[in-house]
Design a protein around this motif. Structure first.
Motif, short mmCIF file in Angstrom:
data_model
loop_
_atom_site.label_atom_id
_atom_site.label_comp_id
_atom_site.label_asym_id
_atom_site.label_seq_id
_atom_site.Cartn_x
_atom_site.Cartn_y
_atom_site.Cartn_z
N LEU A 90 0.84 -1.20 0.00
CA LEU A 90 0.00 0.00 0.00
C LEU A 90 0.87 1.24 0.00
CD1 LEU A 90 -3.04 0.60 0.10
CD2 LEU A 90 -2.85 0.72 2.58
N GLU A 91 0.67 2.10 -0.99
CA GLU A 91 1.43 3.35 -1.06
C GLU A 91 0.57 4.48 -0.52
OE1 GLU A 91 2.79 4.02 -5.01
OE2 GLU A 91 4.02 2.18 -5.07
N THR A 92 1.11 5.18 0.47
CA THR A 92 0.39 6.29 1.08
C THR A 92 1.31 7.50 1.16
OG1 THR A 92 1.03 5.82 3.36
CG2 THR A 92 -0.89 4.63 2.51
N SER A 93 0.71 8.67 1.26
CA SER A 93 1.51 9.87 1.46
C SER A 93 1.78 10.11 2.93
CB SER A 93 0.77 11.08 0.87
OG SER A 93 -0.54 11.18 1.39
N GLY A 94 1.07 9.39 3.80
CA GLY A 94 1.30 9.49 5.24
C GLY A 94 1.75 8.15 5.80
N THR A 95 1.42 7.89 7.06
CA THR A 95 1.84 6.64 7.69
C THR A 95 0.70 5.64 7.81
OG1 THR A 95 1.41 7.57 9.88
CG2 THR A 95 3.65 7.77 9.02
N GLY A 96 -0.44 5.98 7.24
CA GLY A 96 -1.55 5.05 7.32
C GLY A 96 -2.75 5.56 6.54
N VAL A 97 -3.78 4.72 6.54
CA VAL A 97 -5.01 4.99 5.81
C VAL A 97 -6.18 4.99 6.78
CG1 VAL A 97 -6.63 4.07 4.11
CG2 VAL A 97 -4.18 4.07 3.62
#
Length: 208
Positions: A53-60
């Motif tokens: 999972l690619e995110t701009s933060g540390t989680g979804v």
């Protein structure tokens, strides 16, 4: 998970948690960094590989219900956190790395599988699984409601039940007498490697 979302800072994310009624005890151990917030209800076709999972933060964060038509899988360390501010439905949940899974509502799956201890798993509602398989000292940090279904787990876990794995799991995922215990799997008679392979292939692991 290429869906419309908004990156929010930690203070904004906490404000969202408070509005939705997620207890501080659930999120106080998360990284205090930005999170990708997706509006719910959200449906994901296929599976959700937390390791990829690619995110701009540390989680979804899913602000509402999340339905995953396949399985949710985490094997490696370092995967993003998944916070669901509603109910979570999936074919299976398989957690083995340092997963962080927080669910405000209930979880409904065919099989919920946890192996090893470096994790944060808190379900404020029910865990509704046809079978829960626990190994390597893995036990959810919280199930606020009721744990439904059979539990296959080592005797040292409080959640252990006197369930014959052959009565709930397909024969392919059972270990033969004397067979090695792969992936550190010490759930009674369960072959962790074949169990994960079937989930990765989209095959059922529960009888019936």
């Amino acid at each position: 998970m290429n869906t419309e979302h908004l990156e929010q800072g930690w203070e904004e994310t906490v404000a969202l948690f408070e509005r939705r009624g997620l207890p501080e005890s659930s999120y106080e151990n998360l990284y205090e960094e930005p999170y990708d917030v997706h509006p719910g209800p959200l449906t994901i076709a296929g599976g959700l590989d937390l390791d990829a999972l690619e995110t701009s933060g540390t989680g979804v964060v899913v602000d509402g219900d999340l339905t995953v038509e396949g399985s949710i899988v985490n094997v490696d360390d370092g995967c993003p956190a998944l916070i669901v501010l509603g109910d979570l439905r999936a074919a299976h949940v398989y957690l083995e790395g340092d997963a962080k899974l927080l669910v405000l509502g209930s979880v409904t799956v065919d099989a919920f599988i946890g192996n090893m201890t470096d994790k944060l798993v808190m379900i404020e509602g029910d865990l509704r699984a046809r079978v829960t398989v626990l190994s390597g000292e893995f036990s959810p940090d919280l199930v606020g409601g009721t744990l439904h279904g059979a539990v296959v787990a080592p005797a040292y876990l409080d959640l252990a039940q006197d369930v014959d794995p052959a009565s709930v799991l397909v024969p392919d995922v059972l270990r033969a007498d004397g067979e090695d215990c792969p992936r550190g799997f010490d759930a009674p008679r369960v072959h962790g490697g074949r169990l994960l392979s079937r989930i990765d292939e989209g095959l059922p692991v529960v009888l019936g």
